[in-house]
Design a protein around this motif. Structure first.
Motif, short mmCIF file in Angstrom:
data_model
loop_
_atom_site.label_atom_id
_atom_site.label_comp_id
_atom_site.label_asym_id
_atom_site.label_seq_id
_atom_site.Cartn_x
_atom_site.Cartn_y
_atom_site.Cartn_z
N MET A 139 50.83 -98.70 -112.90
CA MET A 139 51.94 -97.89 -112.42
C MET A 139 51.47 -96.92 -111.34
O MET A 139 52.14 -96.72 -110.35
N PHE A 140 50.30 -96.30 -111.57
CA PHE A 140 49.76 -95.34 -110.62
C PHE A 140 49.43 -96.02 -109.29
O PHE A 140 49.66 -95.45 -108.21
N LYS A 141 48.92 -97.26 -109.36
CA LYS A 141 48.60 -98.01 -108.15
C LYS A 141 49.86 -98.29 -107.34
O LYS A 141 49.84 -98.23 -106.12
N LYS A 142 50.97 -98.59 -108.00
CA LYS A 142 52.22 -98.88 -107.31
C LYS A 142 52.74 -97.65 -106.57
O LYS A 142 53.24 -97.75 -105.45
N MET B 197 50.50 -97.11 -103.48
CA MET B 197 50.80 -98.12 -102.47
C MET B 197 52.13 -97.83 -101.79
O MET B 197 52.28 -98.01 -100.57
N ALA B 198 53.13 -97.39 -102.55
CA ALA B 198 54.43 -97.06 -101.97
C ALA B 198 54.31 -95.86 -101.02
O ALA B 198 54.91 -95.86 -99.93
N LEU B 199 53.54 -94.86 -101.39
CA LEU B 199 53.33 -93.70 -100.52
C LEU B 199 52.59 -94.08 -99.25
O LEU B 199 52.92 -93.63 -98.15
N ALA B 200 51.58 -94.93 -99.38
CA ALA B 200 50.82 -95.37 -98.21
C ALA B 200 51.69 -96.18 -97.26
O ALA B 200 51.64 -96.01 -96.04
N THR B 201 52.52 -97.05 -97.81
CA THR B 201 53.41 -97.86 -96.99
C THR B 201 54.44 -96.98 -96.27
O THR B 201 54.72 -97.17 -95.09
#
Length: 125
Positions: free
Chosen positions: A1-4, A7-11
């Motif tokens: 969940m933390f990885k998602k 990744m969403a913030l980076a995108t």
């Protein structure tokens, strides 16, 4: 969940950064105006002191040009085409370019597109 979430913030950052940069570059030029506040102090013979503050809006006569910008003669102060470039110790302009004067600056511009190739500050006195 933390990885998602990461990744969403980076995108989102990657997608939003060109938009923010484009808006910053499209900011309007301030037309060379700046405000100056003057303070006047008068001492009256009866012992009173009068202080007056006055805000004056001044307009700059010049604009700072940079290589790669589009030259617009409407914003150039004291615009002239420089035909005697040797008198100002300027190099001969390449084919398709010409030297122009904007204030005390010599600006090398492309004749057809108006893109600035070089700027020499305070070259013309």
């Amino acid at each position: 969940m933390f990885k998602k979430i990461i990744m969403a913030l980076a995108t989102t950052t990657l997608v939003a950064s060109p938009i923010v940069t484009a808006q910053a570059q499209a900011a309007p030029y301030n037309s060379g105006r700046h405000e100056v506040t003057r303070t006047t102090v008068q001492h009256k013979p009866n012992g009173r002191t009068v202080v007056k503050k006055q805000t004056v809006v001044r307009k700059d006569t010049g604009r700072r040009w940079a290589k790669g910008q589009r030259f617009d003669r409407r914003y150039a102060s004291n615009y002239r085409v420089v035909n005697n470039y040797r008198d100002y110790r300027l190099s001969a302009p390449p084919r398709g370019y010409q030297w122009v004067r904007s204030g005390n600056d010599a600006v090398l511009i492309a004749i057809t597109s108006g893109i600035i190739g070089a700027v020499i500050g305070s070259a013309i006195r």
